[in-house]
Design a protein around this motif. Structure first.
Motif, PDB file in Angstrom:
ATOM      1  N   LEU A  20       0.887  -1.181   0.087  1.00  0.00           N
ATOM      2  CA  LEU A  20       0.006   0.088   0.069  1.00  0.00           C
ATOM      3  C   LEU A  20       0.770   1.252   0.231  1.00  0.00           C
ATOM      4  N   PHE A  21       2.127   1.084   0.425  1.00  0.00           N
ATOM      5  CA  PHE A  21       2.996   2.194   0.343  1.00  0.00           C
ATOM      6  C   PHE A  21       3.763   2.593  -0.765  1.00  0.00           C
ATOM      7  N   ASP A  22       3.497   1.538  -1.867  1.00  0.00           N
ATOM      8  CA  ASP A  22       4.024   1.704  -3.048  1.00  0.00           C
ATOM      9  C   ASP A  22       3.471   2.849  -3.923  1.00  0.00           C
ATOM     10  N   LEU A  23       3.902   3.932  -3.861  1.00  0.00           N
ATOM     11  CA  LEU A  23       3.561   5.287  -4.478  1.00  0.00           C
ATOM     12  C   LEU A  23       3.740   5.211  -5.898  1.00  0.00           C
ATOM     13  N   ARG A  24       4.765   4.476  -6.454  1.00  0.00           N
ATOM     14  CA  ARG A  24       4.869   4.667  -7.933  1.00  0.00           C
ATOM     15  C   ARG A  24       5.423   6.065  -8.248  1.00  0.00           C
ATOM     16  N   GLY A 177      -5.356  19.397   2.070  1.00  0.00           N
ATOM     17  CA  GLY A 177      -6.362  19.317   1.249  1.00  0.00           C
ATOM     18  C   GLY A 177      -6.483  17.850   0.392  1.00  0.00           C
ATOM     19  N   LEU A 178      -5.413  17.459  -0.225  1.00  0.00           N
ATOM     20  CA  LEU A 178      -4.996  16.410  -0.885  1.00  0.00           C
ATOM     21  C   LEU A 178      -5.370  15.101   0.088  1.00  0.00           C
ATOM     22  N   GLY A 179      -4.800  15.206   1.218  1.00  0.00           N
ATOM     23  CA  GLY A 179      -4.964  13.872   1.987  1.00  0.00           C
ATOM     24  C   GLY A 179      -6.421  13.763   2.357  1.00  0.00           C
ATOM     25  N   LEU A 180      -7.152  14.660   2.781  1.00  0.00           N
ATOM     26  CA  LEU A 180      -8.730  14.552   3.132  1.00  0.00           C
ATOM     27  C   LEU A 180      -9.431  14.368   1.836  1.00  0.00           C
ATOM     28  N   GLY A 181      -9.076  14.991   0.758  1.00  0.00           N
ATOM     29  CA  GLY A 181      -9.679  14.734  -0.481  1.00  0.00           C
ATOM     30  C   GLY A 181      -9.763  13.197  -1.177  1.00  0.00           C
ATOM     31  N   MET A 182      -8.555  12.811  -0.966  1.00  0.00           N
ATOM     32  CA  MET A 182      -8.183  11.244  -1.309  1.00  0.00           C
ATOM     33  C   MET A 182      -8.907  10.368  -0.351  1.00  0.00           C
ATOM     34  N   ILE A 183      -9.100  10.605   1.010  1.00  0.00           N
ATOM     35  CA  ILE A 183      -9.887   9.852   1.723  1.00  0.00           C
ATOM     36  C   ILE A 183     -11.215   9.595   1.542  1.00  0.00           C
ATOM     37  N   ILE A 184     -11.770  11.045   1.187  1.00  0.00           N
ATOM     38  CA  ILE A 184     -13.241  11.203   0.894  1.00  0.00           C
ATOM     39  C   ILE A 184     -13.444  10.498  -0.413  1.00  0.00           C
ATOM     40  N   SER A 185     -12.674  10.699  -1.482  1.00  0.00           N
ATOM     41  CA  SER A 185     -12.978  10.132  -2.878  1.00  0.00           C
ATOM     42  C   SER A 185     -12.949   8.647  -2.689  1.00  0.00           C
ATOM     43  N   VAL A 265      -0.025  12.985   8.871  1.00  0.00           N
ATOM     44  CA  VAL A 265      -0.943  11.747   9.351  1.00  0.00           C
ATOM     45  C   VAL A 265      -2.013  11.548   8.208  1.00  0.00           C
ATOM     46  N   ILE A 266      -2.765  12.754   8.179  1.00  0.00           N
ATOM     47  CA  ILE A 266      -3.879  12.772   7.096  1.00  0.00           C
ATOM     48  C   ILE A 266      -3.516  12.253   5.915  1.00  0.00           C
ATOM     49  N   LEU A 267      -2.168  12.852   5.314  1.00  0.00           N
ATOM     50  CA  LEU A 267      -1.798  12.428   3.839  1.00  0.00           C
ATOM     51  C   LEU A 267      -1.682  11.086   3.866  1.00  0.00           C
ATOM     52  N   LEU A 268      -0.913  10.767   4.828  1.00  0.00           N
ATOM     53  CA  LEU A 268      -0.451   9.242   4.734  1.00  0.00           C
ATOM     54  C   LEU A 268      -1.537   8.297   4.716  1.00  0.00           C
ATOM     55  N   ILE A 269      -2.452   8.490   5.710  1.00  0.00           N
ATOM     56  CA  ILE A 269      -3.856   7.725   5.650  1.00  0.00           C
ATOM     57  C   ILE A 269      -4.412   7.791   4.315  1.00  0.00           C
ATOM     58  N   GLY A 270      -4.605   8.887   3.673  1.00  0.00           N
ATOM     59  CA  GLY A 270      -5.094   9.208   2.175  1.00  0.00           C
ATOM     60  C   GLY A 270      -4.484   8.425   1.372  1.00  0.00           C
ATOM     61  N   ILE A 271      -3.189   8.491   1.401  1.00  0.00           N
ATOM     62  CA  ILE A 271      -2.154   7.937   0.351  1.00  0.00           C
ATOM     63  C   ILE A 271      -2.587   6.419   0.320  1.00  0.00           C
ATOM     64  N   ILE A 272      -2.638   5.593   1.642  1.00  0.00           N
ATOM     65  CA  ILE A 272      -2.912   4.193   1.867  1.00  0.00           C
ATOM     66  C   ILE A 272      -4.084   4.048   1.481  1.00  0.00           C
ATOM     67  N   ILE A 273      -5.294   4.702   1.572  1.00  0.00           N
ATOM     68  CA  ILE A 273      -6.602   4.152   1.424  1.00  0.00           C
ATOM     69  C   ILE A 273      -6.651   4.591  -0.125  1.00  0.00           C
ATOM     70  N   PHE A 274      -6.124   5.413  -0.721  1.00  0.00           N
ATOM     71  CA  PHE A 274      -6.316   5.967  -2.176  1.00  0.00           C
ATOM     72  C   PHE A 274      -5.711   4.774  -2.843  1.00  0.00           C
ATOM     73  N   ASN A 275      -4.575   4.393  -2.503  1.00  0.00           N
ATOM     74  CA  ASN A 275      -3.811   3.207  -3.273  1.00  0.00           C
ATOM     75  C   ASN A 275      -4.705   1.680  -3.120  1.00  0.00           C
ATOM     76  N   LYS A 276      -5.264   1.627  -2.205  1.00  0.00           N
ATOM     77  CA  LYS A 276      -6.126   0.494  -1.891  1.00  0.00           C
ATOM     78  C   LYS A 276      -7.149   0.404  -2.799  1.00  0.00           C
ATOM     79  N   VAL A 277      -7.969   1.509  -2.786  1.00  0.00           N
ATOM     80  CA  VAL A 277      -9.107   1.518  -3.604  1.00  0.00           C
ATOM     81  C   VAL A 277      -8.892   1.709  -5.043  1.00  0.00           C
ATOM     82  N   GLU A 278      -7.987   2.339  -5.399  1.00  0.00           N
ATOM     83  CA  GLU A 278      -7.988   2.425  -7.124  1.00  0.00           C
ATOM     84  C   GLU A 278      -7.635   0.911  -7.597  1.00  0.00           C
TER      85      GLU A 278
END
Length: 285
Positions: A20-24, A177-185, A265-278
């Protein structure tokens, strides 16, 4: 596509993510031309069929500041810490607008780009990054308006060295904004109702920051709710900007560090969730 033929050279190898931390990030850099193209698309498409065009960059904050000055300063008599009211409100407004735009537009990135995301490969992180960068152009233009107003009222303000933290403040706002947006998206791919909550909830969230009043006023007049305003991560950013550029505000290294930490913290959580959902969002959007 995986390279199953070692003697052949491939420009790009598409392999499944193992973490999940593989951000490419390397792939994102390779697709930087696409990133710039999407930034241009967002900028042009929004203003192409408008009469005033990019002039709206100035019209929106000016009208907002005039209304805030009339309602909150003249009628409600809310203090602006001895700073000219237009400057006080503009400083908070341009920061809040940048955050709100990054959040609301990123929160629908999967839904708005489902057709393209389901057919063409590219690093999905490019889509929310393009939103943050295109909104940064708008913020930059509005910040120039802020500087012009500072020059007009230069005898009423006392800038100091804290203004050199400006790049850090923009980074915090953009990342938040990016972190919260990715979580909500990511969540709205299954629960569409959340999109409606964001629509009316973000404007209300502004009143938990110091956009329309200084932190000192919030603590003095609303002690029961001051903690909510004080520990909102956006509050420290707005107060730091005002303190650095206008010479007034409640600057605190502790609160600014707190904002940076919460944002990380929010950005990290957002990236993890975004990578999982995508990986599976096409099945649910």
């Amino acid at each position: 596509m995986m390279n199953q033929f070692p003697d052949e050279h491939w420009d790009i190898e598409i392999t499944p993510k193992n973490s999940l931390f593989d951000l490419r990030l390397k792939d994102t850099w390779h697709y930087r031309d696409l990133l710039l193209l999407l930034v241009r698309r967002d900028f042009v498409s929004f203003y192409k069929q408008t009469i005033l065009g990019p002039v709206w960059f100035f019209v929106q904050p000016i009208i907002t500041v005039l209304i805030y000055t009339l309602v909150f300063n003249n009628l409600a008599k809310i203090s602006t810490d001895h700073v000219p009211a237009p400057l006080f409100y503009l400083a908070g407004t341009i920061l809040w607008n940048y955050f709100a735009d990054c959040l609301t537009k990123t929160s629908t990135v999967f839904k708005d780009n489902a057709a393209m995301l389901g057919k063409v490969y590219f690093p999905r992180l490019i889509m929310p990054l393009s939103i943050v960068l295109s909104n940064l152009i708008r913020f930059g233009v509005q910040f120039l308006l802020f500087l012009v107003m500072m020059a007009i009222d230069h005898d009423k303000i006392t800038p100091n060295a804290i203004l050199f933290l400006f790049p850090l403040l923009i980074l915090i706002i953009a990342a938040l904004g990016l972190g919260l947006g990715m979580i909500i998206s990511s969540v709205t791919t299954k629960y569409r109702d959340l999109a409606f909550v964001v629509t009316f909830g973000v404007p209300l969230l502004m009143y938990t920051t110091t956009v329309i009043f200084p932190l000192s006023t919030a603590i003095a007049k609303y002690p029961a709710y001051s903690w909510l305003i004080k520990f909102n991560p956006i509050t420290a950013v707005i107060e730091t900007l005002r303190y650095g550029f206008l010479g007034q505000g409640s600057f605190s290294w502790g609160l600014l560090g707190y904002s940076a930490g919460v944002t990380a913290v929010i950005l990290l959580i957002g990236i993890i969730i975004f990578n999982k959902v995508e990986r599976t969002f096409v099945d649910t959007v």
